[in-house]
Design an enzyme around this catalytic site. Sequence first.
Site, mmCIF file in Angstrom:
data_model
loop_
_atom_site.group_PDB
_atom_site.id
_atom_site.type_symbol
_atom_site.label_atom_id
_atom_site.label_comp_id
_atom_site.label_asym_id
_atom_site.label_seq_id
_atom_site.Cartn_x
_atom_site.Cartn_y
_atom_site.Cartn_z
ATOM 1 N N GLU A 57 26.754 36.322 104.349
ATOM 2 C CA GLU A 57 27.764 36.720 104.905
ATOM 3 C C GLU A 57 29.175 35.714 104.472
ATOM 4 O O GLU A 57 30.336 36.053 104.484
ATOM 5 C CB GLU A 57 27.942 36.526 106.517
ATOM 6 C CG GLU A 57 26.789 37.715 107.214
ATOM 7 C CD GLU A 57 27.491 38.840 106.880
ATOM 8 O OE1 GLU A 57 28.528 39.254 106.814
ATOM 9 O OE2 GLU A 57 26.918 39.985 106.830
ATOM 10 N N TYR A 140 34.023 37.507 113.416
ATOM 11 C CA TYR A 140 33.249 38.646 112.707
ATOM 12 C C TYR A 140 31.784 37.862 112.212
ATOM 13 O O TYR A 140 30.885 38.492 112.433
ATOM 14 C CB TYR A 140 34.032 39.095 111.355
ATOM 15 C CG TYR A 140 33.048 39.616 110.559
ATOM 16 C CD1 TYR A 140 32.611 40.968 110.617
ATOM 17 C CD2 TYR A 140 32.502 38.862 109.125
ATOM 18 C CE1 TYR A 140 31.438 41.478 109.898
ATOM 19 C CE2 TYR A 140 31.453 39.602 108.393
ATOM 20 C CZ TYR A 140 31.098 40.821 108.758
ATOM 21 O OH TYR A 140 30.050 41.127 107.994
ATOM 22 N N ASP A 158 34.630 44.325 110.980
ATOM 23 C CA ASP A 158 35.062 43.760 109.882
ATOM 24 C C ASP A 158 36.161 44.702 109.305
ATOM 25 O O ASP A 158 36.326 45.813 109.828
ATOM 26 C CB ASP A 158 33.776 43.637 108.827
ATOM 27 C CG ASP A 158 33.614 44.886 108.218
ATOM 28 O OD1 ASP A 158 33.512 45.980 108.914
ATOM 29 O OD2 ASP A 158 33.170 45.098 107.121
#
Length: 312
Positions: A57, A140, A158
Amino acid sequence: MTAPTKPPHTVPAPGSPGSPVDGTHLHTPVIAWFDTHARDLPWRHPEAGPWGVMVSEFMLQQTPVSRVLPVYEQWMARWPRPADLAAEAPGEAVRAWGRLGYPRRALRLHGAAVAITDRHGGDVPSDHAQLLALPGIGEYTAAAVASFAYGRRHAVLDTNVRRVFARAVTGVRYPPNATTAAERKLARALLPEEERTAARWAAASMELGALVCTAKSEACHRCPIAGQCAWRLAGKPEHEGPPRRGQTYAGTDRQVRGKLLAVLREAHTPVPQAALDRVWHEPVQRARALDGLVADGLVEPLPGGRYRLPLT
DNA sequence: TAAGCGTGGTC
DNA sequence: TGACCAAGCTT
């Protein structure tokens, strides 16, 4: 402040008060599509674990999958647990980051690994608030790690999901420049009740935006919800409102920072000022960029006008 | 809220 | 060919 008068005969926008938004008609086809079309990505394998999900991520923030893949593999082989990275100098994280871009992410990932080692016994937390407290993790990423790594129920908003919702539900080509409260509310309203389904939905709606409902060339013929897409049913109206602000790069401090850091990444001994001076002809901007890197902790100045990636 | 922050691929 | 875009965060 005057209270805006509500127009009497308008249909409430999806997600607005009084408009029940039920995503069940979207969940089933999108999740079914995901079951057969999801990319086989290493951070989706069980063995990646929460740390693998978190590393991916960080790397995927503003960076395409294809460029992340090789760096991710090397990273996980070298630092398979948060404590392994925490034991390294932050400069090593910056070096291993390579040319992924936005190298402050590498520093923050290192900082997050240190915090996880110190505060969480070396295990990536599953709690959204604890994730959010880590450096480099915003709304997020906290939701993504909690959802993808631990199967928790969070709205994962996102750029892909925002675009899918803008089109399928709201009926416009592009979402607003910045995430709005209305979008968050809509995302929460569309979240399946069941935890496992919610996590699946998060990944599936994201993947749909990444593979089918893309920014420039939407592929409606491959879309599992084309028949109920508000934007398509409206005839795909063009984007209205303020132009989407683009990124400038050429000639900016960003470009100079990139060139300076590239020299330092390649060097394994302190670099003299003269070597850095060669990357950019304009001295004022060059000095400003270098100062910025030092201020950000990406570069460590040494006595005698030499520089290196940070040891501490 | 808006600007700053890398890099490379695509059309 | 250059503008746009890519799983955002921080200040």
